[in-house]
Design a protein around this motif. Structure first.
Motif, mmCIF file in Angstrom:
data_model
loop_
_atom_site.group_PDB
_atom_site.id
_atom_site.type_symbol
_atom_site.label_atom_id
_atom_site.label_comp_id
_atom_site.label_asym_id
_atom_site.label_seq_id
_atom_site.Cartn_x
_atom_site.Cartn_y
_atom_site.Cartn_z
ATOM 1 N N LEU A 1 45.199 32.094 38.489
ATOM 2 C CA LEU A 1 45.310 30.691 38.055
ATOM 3 C C LEU A 1 46.085 30.591 36.745
ATOM 4 O O LEU A 1 46.944 29.716 36.585
ATOM 5 C CB LEU A 1 43.918 30.091 37.896
ATOM 6 C CG LEU A 1 43.858 28.642 37.389
ATOM 7 C CD1 LEU A 1 44.549 27.707 38.369
ATOM 8 C CD2 LEU A 1 42.413 28.218 37.161
ATOM 9 N N PHE A 2 45.819 31.486 35.826
ATOM 10 C CA PHE A 2 46.542 31.473 34.550
ATOM 11 C C PHE A 2 48.032 31.745 34.763
ATOM 12 O O PHE A 2 48.884 31.090 34.142
ATOM 13 C CB PHE A 2 45.940 32.516 33.609
ATOM 14 C CG PHE A 2 46.685 32.660 32.313
ATOM 15 C CD1 PHE A 2 46.507 31.736 31.290
ATOM 16 C CD2 PHE A 2 47.570 33.711 32.115
ATOM 17 C CE1 PHE A 2 47.197 31.857 30.098
ATOM 18 C CE2 PHE A 2 48.270 33.839 30.932
ATOM 19 C CZ PHE A 2 48.075 32.905 29.912
ATOM 20 N N ALA A 3 48.354 32.692 35.634
ATOM 21 C CA ALA A 3 49.763 32.999 35.911
ATOM 22 C C ALA A 3 50.468 31.807 36.550
ATOM 23 O O ALA A 3 51.622 31.501 36.217
ATOM 24 C CB ALA A 3 49.862 34.233 36.813
ATOM 25 N N PHE A 4 49.775 31.106 37.454
ATOM 26 C CA PHE A 4 50.370 29.935 38.093
ATOM 27 C C PHE A 4 50.623 28.815 37.086
ATOM 28 O O PHE A 4 51.704 28.203 37.082
ATOM 29 C CB PHE A 4 49.443 29.448 39.203
ATOM 30 C CG PHE A 4 49.922 28.212 39.904
ATOM 31 C CD1 PHE A 4 51.006 28.260 40.768
ATOM 32 C CD2 PHE A 4 49.288 26.991 39.706
ATOM 33 C CE1 PHE A 4 51.459 27.123 41.413
ATOM 34 C CE2 PHE A 4 49.727 25.851 40.344
ATOM 35 C CZ PHE A 4 50.817 25.912 41.195
ATOM 36 N N GLN B 1 36.352 39.873 41.367
ATOM 37 C CA GLN B 1 36.952 38.770 42.099
ATOM 38 C C GLN B 1 37.213 37.572 41.191
ATOM 39 O O GLN B 1 38.276 36.944 41.259
ATOM 40 C CB GLN B 1 36.034 38.351 43.260
ATOM 41 C CG GLN B 1 35.897 39.400 44.349
ATOM 42 C CD GLN B 1 35.011 38.925 45.475
ATOM 43 O OE1 GLN B 1 34.911 37.741 45.729
ATOM 44 N NE2 GLN B 1 34.348 39.859 46.154
ATOM 45 N N ILE B 2 36.222 37.249 40.351
ATOM 46 C CA ILE B 2 36.406 36.129 39.419
ATOM 47 C C ILE B 2 37.557 36.411 38.465
ATOM 48 O O ILE B 2 38.390 35.528 38.184
ATOM 49 C CB ILE B 2 35.095 35.868 38.650
ATOM 50 C CG1 ILE B 2 34.009 35.380 39.617
ATOM 51 C CG2 ILE B 2 35.313 34.846 37.538
ATOM 52 C CD1 ILE B 2 32.649 35.210 38.961
ATOM 53 N N GLN B 3 37.634 37.622 37.952
ATOM 54 C CA GLN B 3 38.737 37.987 37.062
ATOM 55 C C GLN B 3 40.083 37.869 37.764
ATOM 56 O O GLN B 3 41.056 37.359 37.184
ATOM 57 C CB GLN B 3 38.532 39.408 36.532
ATOM 58 C CG GLN B 3 37.389 39.554 35.547
ATOM 59 C CD GLN B 3 37.194 40.994 35.111
ATOM 60 O OE1 GLN B 3 37.786 41.931 35.681
ATOM 61 N NE2 GLN B 3 36.361 41.203 34.102
ATOM 62 N N PHE B 4 40.150 38.321 39.012
ATOM 63 C CA PHE B 4 41.404 38.261 39.757
ATOM 64 C C PHE B 4 41.869 36.821 39.933
ATOM 65 O O PHE B 4 43.037 36.488 39.688
ATOM 66 C CB PHE B 4 41.214 38.932 41.125
ATOM 67 C CG PHE B 4 42.378 38.742 42.055
ATOM 68 C CD1 PHE B 4 43.521 39.511 41.928
ATOM 69 C CD2 PHE B 4 42.321 37.778 43.074
ATOM 70 C CE1 PHE B 4 44.599 39.332 42.790
ATOM 71 C CE2 PHE B 4 43.384 37.603 43.929
ATOM 72 C CZ PHE B 4 44.527 38.383 43.790
ATOM 73 N N TRP B 5 40.962 35.920 40.347
ATOM 74 C CA TRP B 5 41.354 34.536 40.586
ATOM 75 C C TRP B 5 41.652 33.797 39.283
ATOM 76 O O TRP B 5 42.542 32.941 39.251
ATOM 77 C CB TRP B 5 40.272 33.802 41.382
ATOM 78 C CG TRP B 5 40.172 34.304 42.795
ATOM 79 C CD1 TRP B 5 39.141 34.975 43.365
ATOM 80 C CD2 TRP B 5 41.182 34.180 43.812
ATOM 81 N NE1 TRP B 5 39.426 35.282 44.683
ATOM 82 C CE2 TRP B 5 40.667 34.797 44.984
ATOM 83 C CE3 TRP B 5 42.444 33.608 43.859
ATOM 84 C CZ2 TRP B 5 41.388 34.860 46.171
ATOM 85 C CZ3 TRP B 5 43.163 33.662 45.047
ATOM 86 C CH2 TRP B 5 42.636 34.284 46.183
ATOM 87 N N LEU B 6 40.952 34.119 38.217
ATOM 88 C CA LEU B 6 41.260 33.496 36.918
ATOM 89 C C LEU B 6 42.633 33.930 36.411
ATOM 90 O O LEU B 6 43.399 33.117 35.884
ATOM 91 C CB LEU B 6 40.180 33.846 35.895
ATOM 92 C CG LEU B 6 38.828 33.143 36.076
ATOM 93 C CD1 LEU B 6 37.844 33.637 35.014
ATOM 94 C CD2 LEU B 6 38.992 31.632 35.996
#
Length: 371
Positions: free
Chosen positions: A14-17, A6-11
């Protein structure tokens, strides 16, 4: 999905955004402005719907009134502000030289005697300080102008923004419902609660602070113009618009207006005191009436945090970053408070995991040893 996944997915999200903002920051201004207009006007549209007006007609009416007021502003005020800005920039070096000469001739000797320093050293220090200030203002104006050119032309901004705002405002409720359908089902209520808190923080600050800026700008501009200050309309509007940064707008407006007032009115001290009184009254109105009534403590952001967010987002993403700095900082603040709350309730902070490993016998023996 594990916590690590989950942390990897949200990071990664965020990086893509952030990468998207960085790559397309040059063309995002009309779309970000349109989204901001739609967000600001959505409560008005909802109220018109409750009164029996359809969503399409409510959206069309609101946008038509908004565009009309915007055109009225550009027809009536923009030419005056543009002329004052051009005249101010043209006369700025001369104003600085006059103020420096006035301070050196009229006040320099008194200041030097009171401080016990050499007058030549004082003049050299003031000349250096004024030169640095003029250079900073010049660089700031140049960066703002070049940034405005790089983003998009003014024509495209005022053509695309109303269209984007119209379609977003028309479909706002459907978009919110669609995004709600994408939320993870296991954490649905927590995410909805955070979203409501974010919306309250952003809406309270943006809508409230926008009203404060407009009211303060109108007060400063009218009061300074009535006082007869040169460039009073420009200085007052500028001070009001920058007042969303605590103490910065009023401080800059006070310094600039007092400098212009000293050059214009010296040695008529009453008129100079009137200029100072305008900003004293404005600060009283802002701190005791406008801010508590219109903004309150909606964001929970410290003024230093707010200024850092403006500089950081502006540095990373240009003028578009400055537009999204305050909402982003408010949302990050909500997430940070949620993370702190989770930490304070976790075994990492309370130590409950460590205590659970100690048996009742160990606890009793430890208490007996302490006695």
């Amino acid at each position: 999905m594990t916590l690590r996944r989950q942390i990897q997915f949200w990071l990664i999200s965020l990086f893509a955004f952030c990468a998207f903002l960085y790559v397309f920051s040059g063309v995002l201004l009309p779309f970000v402005a349109g989204a901001a207009v739609a967000y600001l006007l959505d409560p008005v549209c909802d109220r018109l719907e409750k009164l029996g007006m359809g969503r399409l007609w409510a959206t069309f009416t609101i946008l038509l009134a908004f565009v009309f007021l915007l055109i009225l502003f550009f027809i009536l005020l923009l030419p005056v502000l543009g002329n004052q800005l051009a005249s101010f920039l043209e006369r700025f070096p001369e104003l600085v030289r006059q103020l420096q000469g006035l301070v050196n001739d009229q006040m320099g000797q008194r200041l030097a005697e009171a401080a016990g320093i050499n007058l030549a050293d004082l003049q050299a220090s003031m000349a250096e300080m004024v030169g640095q200030g003029a250079a900073f203002v010049g660089k700031l104006a140049q960066s703002v102008w070049s940034g405005g050119q790089a983003l998009l032309s003014i024509l495209s901004l005022f053509v695309i923004t109303p269209v984007v705002a119209f379609y977003l405002l028309l479909d706002w409720d459907h978009m919110i419902a669609k995004i709600d359908g994408w939320l993870p089902r296991d954490h649905l209520e927590e995410i909805r609660g955070l979203a409501r808190e974010m919306d309250g923080a952003v809406a309270g600050f943006v809508r409230g602070q926008l009203s404060v800026c407009l009211l303060l700008g109108a007060f400063y501009a009218i009061a300074l113009a009535v006082a007869g200050l040169n460039f009073g309309l420009l200085i007052g509007m500028g001070a009001g618009l920058v007042s969303f940064i605590p103490f910065v707008g009023a401080g800059l407006g006070f310094i600039v207006s007092m400098g212009v007032g000293v050059v214009q009115f010296w040695p008529e001290w009453p008129m100079i005191l009137v200029i100072g009184a305008v900003f004293a009254v404005g600060q009283f109105l802002e701190g005791n009436i406008l801010q508590p009534k219109l903004v309150g403590n909606s964001t929970g952001l410290h003024p230093v945090t707010l200024m850092f967010a403006l500089f950081a987002f502006g540095y990373l993403f240009g003028f578009v970053g400055m537009l999204i700095a305050v909402p982003a900082a408010a949302m990050i603040g909500v997430l940070a408070r949620f993370a702190l709350k989770q930490y304070l309730a976790s075994p990492v902070y309370t130590g409950s995991r460590r205590l659970s490993k100690i048996g009742p016998e160990d606890t009793a023996s430890q208490e007996g040893a302490n006695e």
